[in-house]
Design a protein around this motif. Structure first.
Motif, PDB file in Angstrom:
ATOM      1  N   ARG A  64     -29.306  -5.801 -18.555  1.00  0.00           N
ATOM      2  CA  ARG A  64     -29.011  -7.216 -19.387  1.00  0.00           C
ATOM      3  C   ARG A  64     -30.067  -8.330 -19.454  1.00  0.00           C
ATOM      4  O   ARG A  64     -30.444  -8.555 -18.209  1.00  0.00           O
ATOM      5  N   PRO A  65     -30.612  -8.933 -20.444  1.00  0.00           N
ATOM      6  CA  PRO A  65     -31.558  -9.754 -20.400  1.00  0.00           C
ATOM      7  C   PRO A  65     -30.798 -10.801 -19.885  1.00  0.00           C
ATOM      8  O   PRO A  65     -29.597 -11.367 -19.909  1.00  0.00           O
ATOM      9  N   GLY A  66     -31.764 -11.675 -18.883  1.00  0.00           N
ATOM     10  CA  GLY A  66     -30.889 -12.563 -17.883  1.00  0.00           C
ATOM     11  C   GLY A  66     -31.859 -13.820 -17.375  1.00  0.00           C
ATOM     12  O   GLY A  66     -33.128 -13.691 -17.725  1.00  0.00           O
ATOM     13  N   LEU A  67     -31.284 -14.330 -16.561  1.00  0.00           N
ATOM     14  CA  LEU A  67     -32.167 -15.290 -15.583  1.00  0.00           C
ATOM     15  C   LEU A  67     -32.180 -15.255 -14.191  1.00  0.00           C
ATOM     16  O   LEU A  67     -31.123 -14.349 -13.681  1.00  0.00           O
ATOM     17  N   GLY A  68     -33.197 -15.543 -13.505  1.00  0.00           N
ATOM     18  CA  GLY A  68     -33.166 -15.246 -12.133  1.00  0.00           C
ATOM     19  C   GLY A  68     -34.141 -13.943 -11.587  1.00  0.00           C
ATOM     20  O   GLY A  68     -34.717 -13.294 -12.516  1.00  0.00           O
ATOM     21  N   PRO A  69     -34.145 -13.614 -10.540  1.00  0.00           N
ATOM     22  CA  PRO A  69     -35.459 -12.532  -9.955  1.00  0.00           C
ATOM     23  C   PRO A  69     -34.978 -11.186 -10.620  1.00  0.00           C
ATOM     24  O   PRO A  69     -33.658 -10.822 -10.502  1.00  0.00           O
ATOM     25  N   GLU A  72     -30.328 -25.306 -16.103  1.00  0.00           N
ATOM     26  CA  GLU A  72     -29.866 -25.582 -14.569  1.00  0.00           C
ATOM     27  C   GLU A  72     -29.348 -24.345 -13.897  1.00  0.00           C
ATOM     28  O   GLU A  72     -29.772 -24.054 -12.725  1.00  0.00           O
ATOM     29  N   LEU A  73     -28.623 -23.164 -14.845  1.00  0.00           N
ATOM     30  CA  LEU A  73     -28.615 -21.902 -14.134  1.00  0.00           C
ATOM     31  C   LEU A  73     -29.451 -21.182 -13.862  1.00  0.00           C
ATOM     32  O   LEU A  73     -29.833 -20.435 -12.681  1.00  0.00           O
ATOM     33  N   ALA A  74     -30.904 -21.221 -14.330  1.00  0.00           N
ATOM     34  CA  ALA A  74     -32.191 -20.627 -14.098  1.00  0.00           C
ATOM     35  C   ALA A  74     -32.673 -21.297 -12.838  1.00  0.00           C
ATOM     36  O   ALA A  74     -33.183 -20.422 -11.895  1.00  0.00           O
ATOM     37  N   ALA A  75     -32.806 -22.353 -12.762  1.00  0.00           N
ATOM     38  CA  ALA A  75     -33.284 -23.071 -11.515  1.00  0.00           C
ATOM     39  C   ALA A  75     -32.337 -22.513 -10.131  1.00  0.00           C
ATOM     40  O   ALA A  75     -32.688 -22.087  -9.054  1.00  0.00           O
ATOM     41  N   GLY A 116     -31.238 -16.605  -5.504  1.00  0.00           N
ATOM     42  CA  GLY A 116     -31.630 -15.178  -5.434  1.00  0.00           C
ATOM     43  C   GLY A 116     -30.633 -14.308  -6.353  1.00  0.00           C
ATOM     44  O   GLY A 116     -30.378 -13.183  -5.545  1.00  0.00           O
ATOM     45  N   PHE A 117     -29.989 -14.639  -7.468  1.00  0.00           N
ATOM     46  CA  PHE A 117     -29.198 -13.728  -8.137  1.00  0.00           C
ATOM     47  C   PHE A 117     -29.470 -13.797  -9.580  1.00  0.00           C
ATOM     48  O   PHE A 117     -30.582 -14.589 -10.248  1.00  0.00           O
ATOM     49  N   ARG A 118     -29.156 -12.773 -10.404  1.00  0.00           N
ATOM     50  CA  ARG A 118     -29.178 -12.928 -11.874  1.00  0.00           C
ATOM     51  C   ARG A 118     -27.980 -13.334 -12.623  1.00  0.00           C
ATOM     52  O   ARG A 118     -27.071 -13.355 -12.097  1.00  0.00           O
ATOM     53  N   ALA A 119     -28.366 -13.930 -13.804  1.00  0.00           N
ATOM     54  CA  ALA A 119     -27.410 -14.367 -14.560  1.00  0.00           C
ATOM     55  C   ALA A 119     -27.584 -13.638 -15.962  1.00  0.00           C
ATOM     56  O   ALA A 119     -28.659 -13.881 -16.732  1.00  0.00           O
ATOM     57  N   ALA A 120     -26.506 -13.168 -16.522  1.00  0.00           N
ATOM     58  CA  ALA A 120     -26.680 -12.353 -17.607  1.00  0.00           C
ATOM     59  C   ALA A 120     -26.463 -13.356 -19.005  1.00  0.00           C
ATOM     60  O   ALA A 120     -25.661 -14.328 -18.698  1.00  0.00           O
ATOM     61  N   LEU A 121     -27.173 -13.153 -19.772  1.00  0.00           N
ATOM     62  CA  LEU A 121     -26.899 -14.174 -21.103  1.00  0.00           C
ATOM     63  C   LEU A 121     -26.399 -13.497 -22.230  1.00  0.00           C
ATOM     64  O   LEU A 121     -26.655 -12.409 -22.504  1.00  0.00           O
ATOM     65  N   PHE A 122     -25.450 -14.219 -22.765  1.00  0.00           N
ATOM     66  CA  PHE A 122     -24.750 -13.824 -23.855  1.00  0.00           C
ATOM     67  C   PHE A 122     -24.757 -14.873 -25.270  1.00  0.00           C
ATOM     68  O   PHE A 122     -24.687 -16.137 -24.560  1.00  0.00           O
ATOM     69  N   ASP A 123     -24.858 -14.433 -26.456  1.00  0.00           N
ATOM     70  CA  ASP A 123     -24.705 -15.530 -27.372  1.00  0.00           C
ATOM     71  C   ASP A 123     -23.423 -15.468 -27.971  1.00  0.00           C
ATOM     72  O   ASP A 123     -23.068 -14.211 -28.459  1.00  0.00           O
ATOM     73  N   MET A 124     -22.629 -16.388 -28.051  1.00  0.00           N
ATOM     74  CA  MET A 124     -21.287 -16.536 -28.823  1.00  0.00           C
ATOM     75  C   MET A 124     -21.445 -15.765 -29.994  1.00  0.00           C
ATOM     76  O   MET A 124     -20.386 -15.656 -30.644  1.00  0.00           O
ATOM     77  N   GLY A 125     -22.448 -16.114 -30.967  1.00  0.00           N
ATOM     78  CA  GLY A 125     -22.383 -15.772 -32.195  1.00  0.00           C
ATOM     79  C   GLY A 125     -22.478 -14.216 -32.295  1.00  0.00           C
ATOM     80  O   GLY A 125     -21.786 -13.113 -32.879  1.00  0.00           O
ATOM     81  N   ARG A 126     -23.585 -13.483 -31.565  1.00  0.00           N
ATOM     82  CA  ARG A 126     -23.901 -12.036 -31.547  1.00  0.00           C
ATOM     83  C   ARG A 126     -22.932 -11.300 -30.765  1.00  0.00           C
ATOM     84  O   ARG A 126     -22.491 -10.242 -31.027  1.00  0.00           O
TER      85      ARG A 126
END
Length: 176
Positions: A90-95, A119-122, A128-138
């Motif tokens: 899933r698209p996200g933030l982190g390595p 802040e979550l990206a930093a 060293g973890f990933r954060a999955a991104l979700f849009d509350m509309g989609r």
């Protein structure tokens, strides 16, 4: 137990009735005593019948966990939705290739969401973890299934966090 409760109730009712008459009589005759008439009557009833409350005192109380069912239901839901929430593709933030440990639900044109994402990206890069991104509309159906109605919101494998969280708070949750 029911019999004791009835006896105790009768004793207290009798004491209250007696106090009502004593109080009315004393109000007409002069100064009040230092102990209230009700307290005195209850004390006298307890001294006369010390076994009235023995069943209450000796009965162990069952531990209560008022939200245990809600917690179990939320954890089962998170476990069931984990493959979607923490999908490494899933698209996200982190390595890239790092484990996905948190999901961020946000909205377009939401200033607190943009700040939360930065802040979550930093934090993801530093820890060293990933954060999955979700849009509350989609992803409205998934947000609704999780009971998320506030943007931003965060989902961890064992908890839901509604509203913007400072990075230091997220770091603490991610370290535990």
């Amino acid at each position: 137990m029911r019999h004791r409760l009835s006896a105790a109730t009768l004793a207290v009712t009798a004491a209250v009735t007696a106090v009502t008459f004593v109080t009315a009589a004393r109000a007409q005759k002069g100064p009040q005593m230092s102990r209230s008439p009700l307290g005195e009557a209850i004390r006298a009833a307890m001294i006369a019948s010390p076994g009235l409350l023995s069943g209450f005192r000796d009965t162990p109380r069952a531990p209560t966990a008022p939200y245990a069912d809600d917690i179990a239901r939320d954890l089962a839901l998170l476990d069931r939705l984990a493959p979607r929430l923490f999908d490494p593709d899933r698209p996200g933030l982190g390595p890239a290739g790092a484990p996905t440990r948190i999901a961020l639900f946000s909205r377009a044109d939401c200033a607190p969401c943009a700040a939360a994402r930065a802040e979550l990206a930093a934090l993801a890069a530093r820890m060293g973890f990933r954060a999955a991104l979700f849009d509350m509309g989609r992803d409205a159906g998934l947000a609704r299934d999780l009971g998320l109605d506030t943007a931003p919101s965060y989902v961890l494998p064992d908890k839901l966090l509604r509203g913007a969280m400072p990075a230091i708070v997220l770091e603490r949750y991610l370290r535990d």
